[in-house]
Design an enzyme around this catalytic site. Sequence first.
Site, PDB file in Angstrom:
ATOM      1  N   CYS A 156       0.797  -1.224   0.000  1.00 45.44           N
ATOM      2  CA  CYS A 156       0.000   0.000   0.000  1.00 45.44           C
ATOM      3  C   CYS A 156       0.830   1.275   0.000  1.00 45.44           C
ATOM      4  CB  CYS A 156      -0.936   0.005   1.198  1.00 45.44           C
ATOM      5  SG  CYS A 156      -1.761  -1.584   1.461  1.00 45.44           S
ATOM      6  N   HIS A 297      -3.603   8.423   4.851  1.00 42.81           N
ATOM      7  CA  HIS A 297      -3.736   7.040   4.386  1.00 42.81           C
ATOM      8  C   HIS A 297      -5.156   6.560   4.675  1.00 42.81           C
ATOM      9  CE1 HIS A 297      -2.299   3.218   2.983  1.00 42.81           C
ATOM     10  NE2 HIS A 297      -2.613   2.618   4.115  1.00 42.81           N
ATOM     11  N   GLU A 308      -2.715   6.479  12.783  1.00 40.21           N
ATOM     12  CA  GLU A 308      -2.361   7.639  11.970  1.00 40.21           C
ATOM     13  C   GLU A 308      -2.719   8.944  12.681  1.00 40.21           C
ATOM     14  OE1 GLU A 308      -2.561   9.246   7.359  1.00 40.21           O
ATOM     15  OE2 GLU A 308      -3.944   7.647   7.986  1.00 40.21           O
ATOM     16  N   LYS A 329      -9.757   7.558   0.257  1.00 40.15           N
ATOM     17  CA  LYS A 329     -10.240   6.167   0.229  1.00 40.15           C
ATOM     18  C   LYS A 329     -11.714   6.066   0.576  1.00 40.15           C
ATOM     19  CE  LYS A 329      -5.781   4.016   1.292  1.00 40.15           C
ATOM     20  NZ  LYS A 329      -5.025   5.297   1.351  1.00 40.15           N
ATOM     21  N   HIS A 334      -9.489   1.363  -1.446  1.00 37.36           N
ATOM     22  CA  HIS A 334      -8.034   1.290  -1.257  1.00 37.36           C
ATOM     23  C   HIS A 334      -7.384   0.740  -2.528  1.00 37.36           C
ATOM     24  CE1 HIS A 334      -4.181   0.907   0.417  1.00 37.36           C
ATOM     25  NE2 HIS A 334      -4.476   0.451   1.616  1.00 37.36           N
ATOM     26  N   PHE A 393       0.821  -2.828   4.702  1.00 33.73           N
ATOM     27  CA  PHE A 393       1.024  -4.123   5.331  1.00 33.73           C
ATOM     28  C   PHE A 393       2.526  -4.413   5.325  1.00 33.73           C
ATOM     29  CE2 PHE A 393      -3.065  -6.875   5.103  1.00 33.73           C
ATOM     30  CZ  PHE A 393      -3.748  -5.904   5.818  1.00 33.73           C
TER      31      PHE A 393
END
Length: 406
Positions: A156, A297, A308, A329, A334, A393
């Site tokens: 990502c 994000h 975050e 998003k 995503h 990830f």
Amino acid sequence: MRRVVITGLGAVTPLGNDVASTWDGLKSGRSGISRLTTFDCSTFPVRIAGQVTGFAGERGLSRAAGFGLAAAREALADAGEGWRAIPPRERGVAFGGTVGRPELDELTELADRLETGELPRQRTGEVRRREQNTGIAAIARAGDCRGPFVSVSTACAGAAHALGEAMRRIQEGDCRLVLAGGFDALTTWLDVLGFALLRALTSEYDDEPARASRPFDARRSGFVLGEGAVVAVLEDAEHAAARGARVHGELLGYGSTLNAYRITDSPPDGGGAAGAMRKALAESGVEASEVDYVAAHGTGTPGNDLSETRAIKAVFGEHAAALSVSSPKSMTGHLTSAAAGVNLVAAVGALREQLVPPTINLEHPDPELDLDYVPGTARRRPVRTACVNAFAFGGANASFVLGAPR
């Protein structure tokens, strides 16, 4: 050290097959999430995604690489013809992406052949189509790029890392132009099933897809997969100025860190993410108090949004309360390796129009998440500098600081 500017942008996303329609969707709060049509999902626990529509594909390329090539062509056209004056050996490519997955019918055929003892065969074209670098090579041909070749696979954070590495190549004098960004299409049966089994995807809004992606909302329950590509033309600022190029923004600083925590979770204190933002700010020479917008994000998973938020507070201190923070998003889902590219489009649009795109579906405030996430509707405000985040990830983090054209 050379300055690096953005002179071209291209996009293929669930909101539209170019930058203009993508930005229009972001600022108007339009959702691009719908029922999955890339495979028969009727028996799957998750049946929605942010899908690209009306796209014909590119012969010989995977679905994801086709998005990338189309976005690259748009970015090159947007940059004007003057970039062609740069010798091909001084043009590079840097992309985030993932290796293509086999389709379900291919695996079924493979299993049947193995049962009969017959040697499985693969058509050369199919093997080549799934190779990540095939798409990047096609993009390189589109821009006749014969310089540095950077292929990143950091999930990502892929597009953010690619943009950062492209910035380095120009800063250090390896080349004067880089086509950079990310492309991905994890709307396959294998990826949807895999993320669903990890309990990373929300399964609560299959009948209301537009409401499914809920970053920073108290009732968030996981992210929504998406697909697409975003490509930027990064160019040596001196060359861009000499040819009179239109500049979308300037990459001022880049930071990258690793959590070394868990494969699927961000650390609760936001440590790795905070480190990436601090590095980007330090390189940029921009004070934390000078940042106006954070393109977050913001996945919509309980842990990521909390991590975050804490990271932003740790980095910006008291100024965090004055920031506008939003998650694209919420509208696109995503886009994994291309996700940071959508955030770049949001940041560029915010700098150009002095308008921060919203976080939609933020209907139930979470007492632990108390920043200004621009809920529901875009907001006009001065935007001089933006911070773009991407966290992946495996714990890979990347941030960059984007400034308005000088």
